[in-house]
Structure formats: structure tokens, C-alpha cells
Design a protein around this motif. Sequence first.
Motif, mmCIF file in Angstrom:
data_model
loop_
_atom_site.group_PDB
_atom_site.id
_atom_site.type_symbol
_atom_site.label_atom_id
_atom_site.label_comp_id
_atom_site.label_asym_id
_atom_site.label_seq_id
_atom_site.Cartn_x
_atom_site.Cartn_y
_atom_site.Cartn_z
ATOM 1 N N ARG B 2 0.843 -1.202 0.000
ATOM 2 C CA ARG B 2 0.000 0.000 0.000
ATOM 3 C C ARG B 2 0.871 1.242 0.000
ATOM 4 O O ARG B 2 0.496 2.283 -0.543
ATOM 5 N N SER B 5 1.475 2.484 -3.255
ATOM 6 C CA SER B 5 0.239 2.801 -3.952
ATOM 7 C C SER B 5 -0.093 1.753 -5.009
ATOM 8 O O SER B 5 -0.635 2.059 -6.063
ATOM 9 N N HIS B 6 0.297 0.489 -4.744
ATOM 10 C CA HIS B 6 0.034 -0.621 -5.669
ATOM 11 C C HIS B 6 0.613 -0.391 -7.048
ATOM 12 O O HIS B 6 0.127 -0.903 -8.040
ATOM 13 N N ASP B 7 1.671 0.440 -7.124
ATOM 14 C CA ASP B 7 2.333 0.678 -8.401
ATOM 15 C C ASP B 7 3.684 -0.020 -8.303
ATOM 16 O O ASP B 7 4.665 0.544 -7.867
ATOM 17 N N ARG B 197 1.801 8.223 -4.832
ATOM 18 C CA ARG B 197 0.379 8.234 -4.478
ATOM 19 C C ARG B 197 -0.396 9.154 -5.435
ATOM 20 O O ARG B 197 -1.459 8.829 -5.926
ATOM 21 N N ASN B 200 -0.879 7.733 -8.957
ATOM 22 C CA ASN B 200 -1.768 6.588 -9.031
ATOM 23 C C ASN B 200 -3.170 6.897 -8.520
ATOM 24 O O ASN B 200 -4.002 6.008 -8.427
ATOM 25 N N SER B 201 -3.409 8.165 -8.203
ATOM 26 C CA SER B 201 -4.750 8.558 -7.768
ATOM 27 C C SER B 201 -5.608 8.800 -9.007
ATOM 28 O O SER B 201 -5.094 8.848 -10.124
#
Lengths: 327, 358
Positions: B2, B5-7, B197, B200-201
Motif C-alpha cells: 500500500r 500505492s500498488h504501483d 500516491r 496513481n490517484s
Amino acid sequence: MTPISRQSRDPLPYLVLPALMALALAAMKFSAWLTLTVAGLAVGCMLFLAAIGLTLIFGLMDVLNFAHGGFVTLGAFIAVAVLTALPIAGGGVAAALGVVALALAAAAAAGGGLGLVFERLLIRRVAGAPLRQILVTVGGGIILQQVMIVLFGAEPLALPRPEALRGGFIIAGAALERYRLMVCLLGLLVYAATHLALNRTRLGLLIRASVENREMVEALGFRAERLFRLVFAAGTALAALGGVVWALYAGMVTADLGADIIILIFIVVIIGGLGSVSGCFLAALLLGLANNYVGFLAPKLALGTDIALMLAVLLWRPRGLLPMDGA
Amino acid sequence: MRLLSHDHPGHWLLAALLAALLLALAFAPFLLPGTKALAVAARILIFIVLAASYDLLLGYTGIVSFAQTSFFGLGAYGVAIALSGGGGWLALILGAAAGIAVSVALALAMALLSLRVRAIFFSMITLALARFTQVLASEWRGLTGGEDGLTFSVPRLIAPGFHPFVAPVLGLRISGPVIAYYLIFAVTLASFLVLLRIVNSPFGRVLQAIRENPFRAEALGYQTIFHRALASALAAGFAALAGAMMAMQLRYTNPDTTLSFSLMIDILLMVVIGGMGTLYGAAIGATVMVLAQYYLQPGLAALAAAARGIVLAPALLDPGRWLLWLGLIFVLVVTFFPAGIAGSLRARANASARPPIA
């Protein structure tokens, strides 16, 4: 994109120049005003010569050439090479003009030739990707500048103007330099030639047609790609021409010349409206005059004049004074 | 995960490189003692933030700006001006905050003015702004110290003469610069994760949509001007933060180290070589470039000496022509490997995935 001939007929932008001149006249004596105005118009013409290639290439090919300054520097170095190779100490006006004409021709040839190579090696490979196109021209500009340092050295080279082009004369109490008058003439000549070539010749017609509808022009049997290459070479040749004129004006050439003046060129092109020949001319004169007036009236503000002028014009007309599609 | 950011890095080699980089930077003062190594490591950290902030613009939004150094310089001068009047942590923080605030405001104003017209105007105007700030910093001697710049002292905790422990810790005598290094490390890590973050938002997705096709993004109902302006404001803020860290680390600020055009070229190269549109690429690119500057550029001088006698070779290999080689590499990468290191590795790992910049 709409053709160049269909430019804005709105008279307002054309009034900016006389308005600025009148405003300046109210703030100073006539003789000073005349000197500054002629000098400013000359600087404007030099700016126009340096900038017109950039706006042409953008308007016709949709390529923003960030290496344009490099071609200006190239022209300046060619001027040094030609004038050192052919010293004409004490020669008459004809000899001086001849040498300058030779330098202009050599610079245009070198600029155009290198432009073709540049287009082949860099621009064509990234056609259709605007972001990469900008990056590639930035990189190409760095290479060009550095290679010129390798060839001509990093030290400034002196370029004395031919005897016959120095000095000036006095009219109505105002000092007018010979060289500046020559530059004004050259600027007008190039402006008229570009305008006529684009609007009154068959070649210009084909180029404008290719901008409008490339497939149709190709379907009619013309090679639009060659036309665009020609435009690119013409644009870089004009940049080199501008370099000669700047070099003779400054009397000194360094490899940073192009990098120093590219900002002014960009401001001219933005104020005029990207791609517009008349806009470029108008904006160059405006910038040259504004710089001279402000430099005389309030020297401390001179630093920000160009940027302030650009911001003011963009707030008034976001697309520049004479945008190509007359919007 | 997490935290990322799952990237994910995507390719095992990229992941390994990044892990090695993280470990090396985390233990740099212990692994490579000495002031030079510490300075290089700190520079890498600072340029990771700077390059990542620029990637937000160039790689994710598809905007070419040449003013990233202006914001970097504003951050650095903010700290320098605040600290040259004396003062401690409060001055440092206020100076950095002021630099960031001015940068964000300036970026917003510029974006709203120029992006309204055409993205290409923005590039040209940023070039003018970069030039303007450079001239301003050299000319406004009263505030910026002109070409010489400003030299100042930092709060005692991070100053060179400070030694909190008498005995060495793990073989290293902890000093002020080491503490400063870890402060920079923490800020860099946090900034990088925040940037990850952001991209990837949903906001980041819109930026990428704008990059791919601004008209379609607009047709879908997104305010492209708003998104672009916000992206450039964010990028400016992080660049100013990097500049503030740079000033804190160097303890001096001058136009050459913070505002020069060659610095802008460095940033462009970092992002392009590393891979546009993958923040990890910016980190890799920043590391490669800083290492090359410190350890390869001197090698050029040796080569030039060895090549004496060959026509033009010494002139071409002169360390002053460093930019020539950077320019060549830059053009080659943009032309033939537009996806950069990170992008190429990712594309290889996931053959169905398209490279980030087509």
C-alpha cells in the motif's frame, strides 16, 4: 489550419505600434525620439530576421524548433569566417556591401544545408510525436552549440564591421547609424520576399495547400514531404541570415549568441502569433521599440520589458497579435 | 505494497535495482565514509525528488517545461535568504515554506495564463521564465548576493562541527552532516511515496489521459486546464522542496548550482534516460546522472589527455564539452529508446503493456 493569406483583418493590433511611438514621443524630445525610434526599428528588423524562420517552420510544419538559436549562432560564425577571410580595409561602400552580401549568402547556404541534415537525422524520426519532437530539437540545439565551440573555440571572436558601414549621419538633430538603416532595409526586403513567396508564387501556393490538406496535394501528384523539407531548410537559412546581421551589430560572436537571443525570438513569435509572418514582423518591431524606449526612460525596468510586454499581449490576445486563423 | 500505492516496479531487475538503491542510500554514510561520498549520496537523494517532480509534468502530463530549475532555485534561495540573516530551525522552515509557496503561486499563474492557449506556448514561456529568474538572481545583488550567491550557516544540529556522541556508532563518528543526510533521506522517501500516491490517484489517471489525448479527456468532461495547472503547481512545489534541501546540504546557494540551463538539461536527461512516466525511472535516472557527473566526467579529462595528437579529439573530449556528449545521449535515447530504462524493463515484463510514451 487555415491558409496564411486569410489573416486577421482586425485593425486593432496594427494600431499598437503607432500608439507606442506616439506615447514615447510625448515623453521625450523629438531628436531623442527619432534616434531611438530608428534604432529600435533596426533592432526590431534584426529580431524579425532571426525569428521569421522559427515561425515559418512552426506555421507550415507544426514543428517547434528549439535548436533555432543554434542556427543563428552558425550564421554569426560564418560571418566571422567570411569577413576575416576577405579583409577590405579602406574599401568603398560597394566592397563592404559585397562582402556582407557574400557572408549572408554563405550563412544562408550553410544554415539551409545543415537544416536539411538536421531534419533528416532528428526531426523526421520523431514525426507525429510532439513531445519527443521538442526534446529532440532541444538535444540537437545543445549538440549544435557544443560542436561550434569545438570548431570555433569558447572565447569570444571579434568581428569589426567594415569601415564603410560604420558611423552615421545627423538629420534633424538625431544621430542615425548607417548599419541600422541597412538592417531596416534588409528586414523589409526579407519580409516582402517571404510574404510574396508564400502568397504570390506557385510554390507558395503548393506549400499552403499542403498545410491545408496534405493528402489531397499528394494525390494530385506533388510530394508534400519535399515541400516541408524545403520550408525547414528555408527557415534555418533565415535563422543563419539573422545570425550574420546580429554578429555585425554586436561586433563580437560567442557560441552563446543563439542561446542568448532565443528567448527574445520566442517572445517575438508568441506576441506575433505562432506561424504568422506579419505578426512576427509587427511583434519584432514592437519589441525593438519598447526595449529602446524603456531603456532610455527607465533603465532599471529594461530587464523585465520583454516579459511584461509578452504577458500584456497574452492577457489581451491569448493567441498573439495576428494569429494565423484570424480568431 | 500500500506504501507503493500498488504501483509495482513491474520487472524483477527494476525491483532489484530500486531495492539496492534504497539500501545503498539508507546506509550510505556507513558504507562509504568520507565527505565526498556523503555529498554524492545527498545529491542523488535531492535529484530524485527534483527528477520525480519533473516526471509528474513531462512523463505523466506530457508538458515540456524548462522552468523546473527556477522553482528549484526559489526553494534554495528561500532557505539561503532566511538563513543568511542568522536564525535556526524556524528560519530554515519558514524559508523553505516561503520558497515553496512562491513557486506554487508562480507555477499556477504561469499555467493559467499560458496553458489556456496551447501547451506549446507553455514550453516557450517557461524557457523565458527560467532565463528571467537566472538574470534576476545574478543582478539583484542586495537580496541574492549576485553571481557569488549566499553562504550561510545552518542550525547547529546539522552543522559540520556538531558531534552528539563521543564514541563512534557502527564505526562512524556521527556528525552534523550525517544527521542532515538522514533528514534529507527521510524527506526524499516521503516525497517520493507521496508523488507515487499522486500519480496513481484518480487525478493522476486524468493527467495520463490528458497526455494521451487532451481532446478526448476534455470531451469526457475533465477540465484539462485545471488538471494541467494543478500538476505544474505540484511539480513546482516539490522542485522547491528539493531546492531547499540542496541549500541546506551545501550551506551556500548561487545561480550556477541552482538556476543554470545545464542543470535543466541534467533534469531532462534524468527523466528521459530513466524512463518518462514511471517515477521509478526518475529515481534510476537521477542516480545514473549524478554518479556519471562525479565519476565519469573526470574520466573524460584522462581520455582527452590520451587522445592528444589526434585531430579534434582533445577538443571533443575536453571536460568542458561534457554537454556535447550529454546532448548526443539525450537525442539517441529520445529517438531510439523513448521509454527509457524503467519503461523498457516494464514493457519487457509485461509484453501486453504498452510503453508509457508511444
